[in-house]
Design a protein around this motif. Sequence first.
Motif, PDB file in Angstrom:
ATOM      1  N   ASP A 119       7.762  22.863  21.808  1.00  0.00           N
ATOM      2  CA  ASP A 119       6.519  23.633  21.871  1.00  0.00           C
ATOM      3  C   ASP A 119       5.443  23.062  20.965  1.00  0.00           C
ATOM      4  N   SER A 120       4.230  22.973  21.501  1.00  0.00           N
ATOM      5  CA  SER A 120       3.042  22.684  20.696  1.00  0.00           C
ATOM      6  C   SER A 120       1.982  23.711  21.067  1.00  0.00           C
ATOM      7  N   SER A 121       1.408  24.331  20.069  1.00  0.00           N
ATOM      8  CA  SER A 121       0.533  25.475  20.267  1.00  0.00           C
ATOM      9  C   SER A 121      -0.753  25.116  21.002  1.00  0.00           C
ATOM     10  N   THR A 122      -1.082  25.889  22.037  1.00  0.00           N
ATOM     11  CA  THR A 122      -2.368  25.698  22.715  1.00  0.00           C
ATOM     12  C   THR A 122      -3.532  26.046  21.798  1.00  0.00           C
ATOM     13  N   ALA A 123      -3.288  26.895  20.792  1.00  0.00           N
ATOM     14  CA  ALA A 123      -4.360  27.310  19.889  1.00  0.00           C
ATOM     15  C   ALA A 123      -4.909  26.139  19.086  1.00  0.00           C
ATOM     16  N   LEU A 124      -4.082  25.112  18.874  1.00  0.00           N
ATOM     17  CA  LEU A 124      -4.536  23.994  18.053  1.00  0.00           C
ATOM     18  C   LEU A 124      -5.706  23.257  18.703  1.00  0.00           C
ATOM     19  N   GLY A 125      -5.755  23.278  20.030  1.00  0.00           N
ATOM     20  CA  GLY A 125      -6.857  22.597  20.709  1.00  0.00           C
ATOM     21  C   GLY A 125      -7.858  23.536  21.328  1.00  0.00           C
ATOM     22  N   ALA A 126      -7.803  24.819  20.964  1.00  0.00           N
ATOM     23  CA  ALA A 126      -8.637  25.817  21.629  1.00  0.00           C
ATOM     24  C   ALA A 126      -9.983  26.050  20.968  1.00  0.00           C
ATOM     25  N   THR A 127     -10.162  25.567  19.750  1.00  0.00           N
ATOM     26  CA  THR A 127     -11.381  25.850  18.992  1.00  0.00           C
ATOM     27  C   THR A 127     -12.212  24.594  18.827  1.00  0.00           C
ATOM     28  N   GLY A 128     -13.472  24.677  19.183  1.00  0.00           N
ATOM     29  CA  GLY A 128     -14.375  23.561  18.940  1.00  0.00           C
ATOM     30  C   GLY A 128     -14.734  23.470  17.465  1.00  0.00           C
ATOM     31  N   ILE A 129     -14.858  22.270  16.961  1.00  0.00           N
ATOM     32  CA  ILE A 129     -15.188  22.037  15.552  1.00  0.00           C
ATOM     33  C   ILE A 129     -16.638  21.568  15.474  1.00  0.00           C
ATOM     34  N   GLU A 130     -17.455  22.310  14.758  1.00  0.00           N
ATOM     35  CA  GLU A 130     -18.855  21.939  14.610  1.00  0.00           C
ATOM     36  C   GLU A 130     -18.961  20.787  13.605  1.00  0.00           C
TER      37      GLU A 130
ATOM     38  N   GLU B  58      -7.431  25.263  12.395  1.00  0.00           N
ATOM     39  CA  GLU B  58      -7.750  25.536  10.992  1.00  0.00           C
ATOM     40  C   GLU B  58      -6.504  25.394  10.128  1.00  0.00           C
ATOM     41  N   GLN B  59      -5.380  25.968  10.576  1.00  0.00           N
ATOM     42  CA  GLN B  59      -4.135  25.855   9.817  1.00  0.00           C
ATOM     43  C   GLN B  59      -3.684  24.402   9.734  1.00  0.00           C
ATOM     44  N   ALA B  60      -3.734  23.699  10.871  1.00  0.00           N
ATOM     45  CA  ALA B  60      -3.314  22.293  10.872  1.00  0.00           C
ATOM     46  C   ALA B  60      -4.235  21.436  10.033  1.00  0.00           C
ATOM     47  N   GLY B  61      -5.549  21.693  10.123  1.00  0.00           N
ATOM     48  CA  GLY B  61      -6.505  20.905   9.360  1.00  0.00           C
ATOM     49  C   GLY B  61      -6.418  21.151   7.873  1.00  0.00           C
ATOM     50  N   ASP B  62      -6.257  22.420   7.480  1.00  0.00           N
ATOM     51  CA  ASP B  62      -6.136  22.728   6.052  1.00  0.00           C
ATOM     52  C   ASP B  62      -4.862  22.126   5.468  1.00  0.00           C
ATOM     53  N   LEU B  63      -3.768  22.175   6.237  1.00  0.00           N
ATOM     54  CA  LEU B  63      -2.543  21.531   5.770  1.00  0.00           C
ATOM     55  C   LEU B  63      -2.770  20.037   5.588  1.00  0.00           C
TER      56      LEU B  63
ATOM     57  N   ARG C 223       0.823  -1.197   0.000  1.00  0.00           N
ATOM     58  CA  ARG C 223       0.000   0.000   0.000  1.00  0.00           C
ATOM     59  C   ARG C 223       0.862   1.254   0.000  1.00  0.00           C
ATOM     60  N   ALA C 224       0.378   2.287  -0.658  1.00  0.00           N
ATOM     61  CA  ALA C 224       1.031   3.586  -0.585  1.00  0.00           C
ATOM     62  C   ALA C 224       0.862   4.129   0.824  1.00  0.00           C
ATOM     63  N   VAL C 225       1.923   4.686   1.388  1.00  0.00           N
ATOM     64  CA  VAL C 225       1.871   5.198   2.752  1.00  0.00           C
ATOM     65  C   VAL C 225       2.748   6.437   2.853  1.00  0.00           C
ATOM     66  N   LEU C 226       2.284   7.417   3.624  1.00  0.00           N
ATOM     67  CA  LEU C 226       3.034   8.662   3.788  1.00  0.00           C
ATOM     68  C   LEU C 226       2.853   9.158   5.216  1.00  0.00           C
ATOM     69  N   ALA C 227       3.962   9.417   5.899  1.00  0.00           N
ATOM     70  CA  ALA C 227       3.925  10.070   7.208  1.00  0.00           C
ATOM     71  C   ALA C 227       4.237  11.543   7.000  1.00  0.00           C
ATOM     72  N   VAL C 228       3.445  12.422   7.606  1.00  0.00           N
ATOM     73  CA  VAL C 228       3.587  13.855   7.364  1.00  0.00           C
ATOM     74  C   VAL C 228       3.824  14.594   8.680  1.00  0.00           C
ATOM     75  N   ASP C 229       4.348  15.803   8.557  1.00  0.00           N
ATOM     76  CA  ASP C 229       4.506  16.694   9.704  1.00  0.00           C
ATOM     77  C   ASP C 229       3.275  17.578   9.832  1.00  0.00           C
ATOM     78  N   MET C 230       2.767  17.705  11.037  1.00  0.00           N
ATOM     79  CA  MET C 230       1.650  18.592  11.321  1.00  0.00           C
ATOM     80  C   MET C 230       2.149  20.037  11.411  1.00  0.00           C
ATOM     81  N   ALA C 231       1.277  20.973  11.169  1.00  0.00           N
ATOM     82  CA  ALA C 231       1.638  22.392  11.281  1.00  0.00           C
ATOM     83  C   ALA C 231       2.272  22.660  12.646  1.00  0.00           C
ATOM     84  N   GLY C 232       3.407  23.384  12.627  1.00  0.00           N
ATOM     85  CA  GLY C 232       4.100  23.735  13.862  1.00  0.00           C
ATOM     86  C   GLY C 232       4.997  22.645  14.418  1.00  0.00           C
ATOM     87  N   HIS C 233       5.173  21.540  13.670  1.00  0.00           N
ATOM     88  CA  HIS C 233       5.950  20.405  14.162  1.00  0.00           C
ATOM     89  C   HIS C 233       6.914  19.912  13.082  1.00  0.00           C
TER      90      HIS C 233
END
Length: 282
Positions: A201-212, A76-81, A33-43
């Motif tokens: 460091d991992s940004s507190t903002a990444l977990g600060a917003t609820g997703i509807e 939003e930045q992490a999710g869009d990436l 299978r094709a597989v890819l590990a990626v870096d999350m925004a800010g990491h």
Amino acid sequence: MTGNSSPVLLLHGFWFGSWCWSEVAGHVAGTGRAVLAVDMAGHGLRARWPACLSRRPFDPAALPVERSPVADVGVEQAGDLLVSQIRRLGGGRPVTVVAHSMGGPALTWAAQRAPELVAHAVYLAAFMPASGVPANDYSVLPENAETLVAPSLQGDPNVIGALRLDLASADPDYRRMLRRAFFDDIGEAEAEAAIGLMTPDSSTALGATGIELTRDAWGSVPRTYVTCARDRALCPPCQHRFIAEADAAYPENPTGVVALDSSHSPFLSMPSRVAEIIADLP
């Protein structure tokens, strides 16, 4: 090859990087299978370190107060990436996405915004918050009271804008706590090597917003939750709360559950088993 044959994207959590998936990726690739590990925004390659860590002489008083250079990285930045990474891997085809720990909110964002791109959402000891609830809220629940992450943090996250670890600390008790929090079922040498690859460091903002969330988007995507019974970062009762809340909200699409007797990082302690779980997805 058994189970789902879609490409597999592997997303790490806070303080980690794509490096942590190397063994799992090798096992998955071995199935064809094709597989890819990626870096999350800010990491990973997108990480930015506080200046005080490289300044000499080192000023320990700056560590708990210097504003984090990744403080503005939100979900939003992490999710869009992540959506762009999914598109690149799948070329428009749906992709199986495996998210660890605080990679979970980014996966939730992606599956809500582009459900047609996510063949299966796999939460590996990951934050899977209910609709509109910020992931950070779960960290302070009674179900997560036994976490060792909170006592490991340096400074006030509200001041520095991040959850900061002192990864260079020479204090043997502190380093032991880090190993217990993240790597309690691998050898000390391997755990120390992993700590050396983490970012502080991992940004507190990444977990600060609820997703509807909606029934026809995130609620419609097949999902599996992989619990880790010996986890001292995201405690098992909190993991089970995520599952219960998701199933209560979307009973027509119940969460598949796989249990591991592991600490927070089974991609290091049992990579072949993690790869098997991915291969066996329906």
